[in-house]
Design a protein around this motif. Structure first.
Motif, PDB file in Angstrom:
ATOM      1  N   ALA A 103     -26.861  -1.419  16.265  1.00 37.28           N
ATOM      2  CA  ALA A 103     -25.748  -1.202  14.973  1.00 37.28           C
ATOM      3  C   ALA A 103     -24.238  -1.109  15.741  1.00 37.28           C
ATOM      4  N   GLY A 149     -19.929  -0.161  14.784  1.00 38.70           N
ATOM      5  CA  GLY A 149     -19.209   0.602  13.694  1.00 38.70           C
ATOM      6  C   GLY A 149     -19.230   2.033  14.533  1.00 38.70           C
ATOM      7  N   SER A 167     -20.719   5.097  13.746  1.00 38.55           N
ATOM      8  CA  SER A 167     -21.838   6.329  13.688  1.00 38.55           C
ATOM      9  C   SER A 167     -22.774   6.144  14.901  1.00 38.55           C
ATOM     10  N   PRO A 168     -22.925   5.053  15.674  1.00 37.06           N
ATOM     11  CA  PRO A 168     -23.928   5.026  16.772  1.00 37.06           C
ATOM     12  C   PRO A 168     -23.214   5.484  18.005  1.00 37.06           C
ATOM     13  N   LEU A 185     -27.300  -6.248  14.795  1.00 33.94           N
ATOM     14  CA  LEU A 185     -27.682  -6.305  13.455  1.00 33.94           C
ATOM     15  C   LEU A 185     -26.988  -7.516  12.632  1.00 33.94           C
ATOM     16  N   ASP A 186     -25.757  -7.639  13.075  1.00 36.12           N
ATOM     17  CA  ASP A 186     -24.641  -8.353  12.287  1.00 36.12           C
ATOM     18  C   ASP A 186     -23.571  -8.787  13.049  1.00 36.12           C
ATOM     19  N   ILE A 209     -24.916   3.444   7.894  1.00 37.50           N
ATOM     20  CA  ILE A 209     -24.917   3.174   6.439  1.00 37.50           C
ATOM     21  C   ILE A 209     -23.452   3.148   5.941  1.00 37.50           C
ATOM     22  N   HIS A 218     -24.895   0.068   1.842  1.00 37.28           N
ATOM     23  CA  HIS A 218     -25.290  -1.081   2.696  1.00 37.28           C
ATOM     24  C   HIS A 218     -25.894  -0.579   4.076  1.00 37.28           C
ATOM     25  N   ILE A 219     -26.846  -1.330   4.742  1.00 32.91           N
ATOM     26  CA  ILE A 219     -27.396  -1.465   5.908  1.00 32.91           C
ATOM     27  C   ILE A 219     -27.136  -2.788   6.495  1.00 32.91           C
ATOM     28  N   GLY A 220     -26.766  -2.829   7.903  1.00 35.41           N
ATOM     29  CA  GLY A 220     -26.283  -4.095   8.569  1.00 35.41           C
ATOM     30  C   GLY A 220     -25.040  -4.349   7.228  1.00 35.41           C
ATOM     31  N   PHE A 221     -25.175  -5.661   7.167  1.00 34.54           N
ATOM     32  CA  PHE A 221     -24.015  -5.963   6.081  1.00 34.54           C
ATOM     33  C   PHE A 221     -24.814  -6.406   4.758  1.00 34.54           C
ATOM     34  N   ARG A 278      -9.995  -0.191   9.567  1.00 32.20           N
ATOM     35  CA  ARG A 278      -9.382   0.794  10.591  1.00 32.20           C
ATOM     36  C   ARG A 278      -9.376   0.036  11.825  1.00 32.20           C
ATOM     37  N   PHE A 279     -10.294  -0.858  11.940  1.00 31.49           N
ATOM     38  CA  PHE A 279     -10.788  -1.508  13.259  1.00 31.49           C
ATOM     39  C   PHE A 279      -9.616  -2.578  13.535  1.00 31.49           C
ATOM     40  N   LYS A 316     -20.083   9.674   3.595  1.00 30.45           N
ATOM     41  CA  LYS A 316     -21.357   8.837   3.450  1.00 30.45           C
ATOM     42  C   LYS A 316     -22.355   9.619   2.636  1.00 30.45           C
TER      43      LYS A 316
END
Ligand code: F6R
Length: 230
Positions: A5, A7, A9-10, A36-37, A103, A108-111, A137-138, A172
């Motif tokens: 993933a 983002g 979180s990981p 994932l996406d 998440i 959602h998971i992935g998109f 934000r990115f 979350k």
């Protein structure tokens, strides 16, 4: 086979794996990785493409072969074909052994934005306004966030042999509550994980805040029954 993933979180997981690679010789030389996406329309070199993100944050710091890291081709002239080819690539590699997931605040998971079919495969999804706001934000400007992405489907994700879902922060908590304790419904794509036999959900106190199964008090923090494994 490792499913990745992007983002926020990981990132601590990737930092830890890089550290173990450096200090303990943990090797990824024989690992195949699948994203994932990917956003639609961002060139491979765009710093916010997920391909560039994962190279920057993880892949270039370890010994995985660059040709063993795959993502859906969000720049393909034929996006449907790119999705079909990605599914085949994963299947031909023997499927994903361990899938890391974050998440979205909308579940959602992935998109796989709500609603998403629980048996969906890799496909084009239009991003929810909330996701575009969350991910602004990115980017330098909110309107630069792409409108669409290619994403492994919920059904694709559920075929991974093990899944680890990571979430932190109060933003979350509702998504985690609905994913873990709510009904399994297309409006909460992450709730489909309840159907998988090997999912570990790792959350901090804020993300766990909405769970009925979590029992808080000022001095103790106990968990009943084991909500981190569903
Ligand atoms: C990223 C992905 C998304 C993110 C989710 C959470 O590849 O598929 O589902 O995991 O949007 O993002 P963060 O971790 O940035 O809060």
């Amino acid at each position: 086979m490792l499913g990745l993933a992007t983002g926020s979180s990981p990132l601590p997981v990737y930092a830890e794996l890089v550290e173990r690679h450096r200090t303990e010789g943990l090797s990824f030389a024989g690992t195949t990785m699948f994203l994932l996406d990917e956003y639609v329309g961002l060139g491979r070199g765009h710093p916010q493409s997920f391909g560039a993100f994962i190279r920057r944050e993880f892949v270039r710091h370890i010994d995985v072969k660059p040709e063993s890291v795959h993502g859906p081709d969000g720049n393909s002239a034929d996006l449907e074909d790119a999705c079909t080819r990605y599914e085949s690539l994963i299947a031909d590699a023997g499927g994903i052994g361990l899938q890391l997931l974050g998440i979205g605040s909308n579940g959602h998971i992935g998109f796989n934005e709500p609603p998403s079919s629980l048996s969906s495969r890799t496909r084009v999804k239009t991003l929810a306004d909330r996701t575009r706001r969350d991910n602004a934000r990115f980017f330098d400007m909110p309107e630069e966030v792409p409108l669409q992405a290619l994403t492994q489907g919920v059904g694709t994700i559920l075929e991974a042999r093990r899944i680890v879902l990571l979430a932190s922060g109060a933003s979350k908590s509702m998504a985690i509550e609905r994913a873990v304790e709510g009904p399994v419904i297309p409006m909460v794509p992450a709730s489909a994980l309840q159907l998988h036999p090997q999912v570990t959900v790792i959350v901090d106190d804020d993300a766990a805040g909405g769970l009925e199964g979590a029992d808080y008090s000022r001095s103790t923090y106990r968990r009943k029954p084991p909500w981190q494994s569903i």
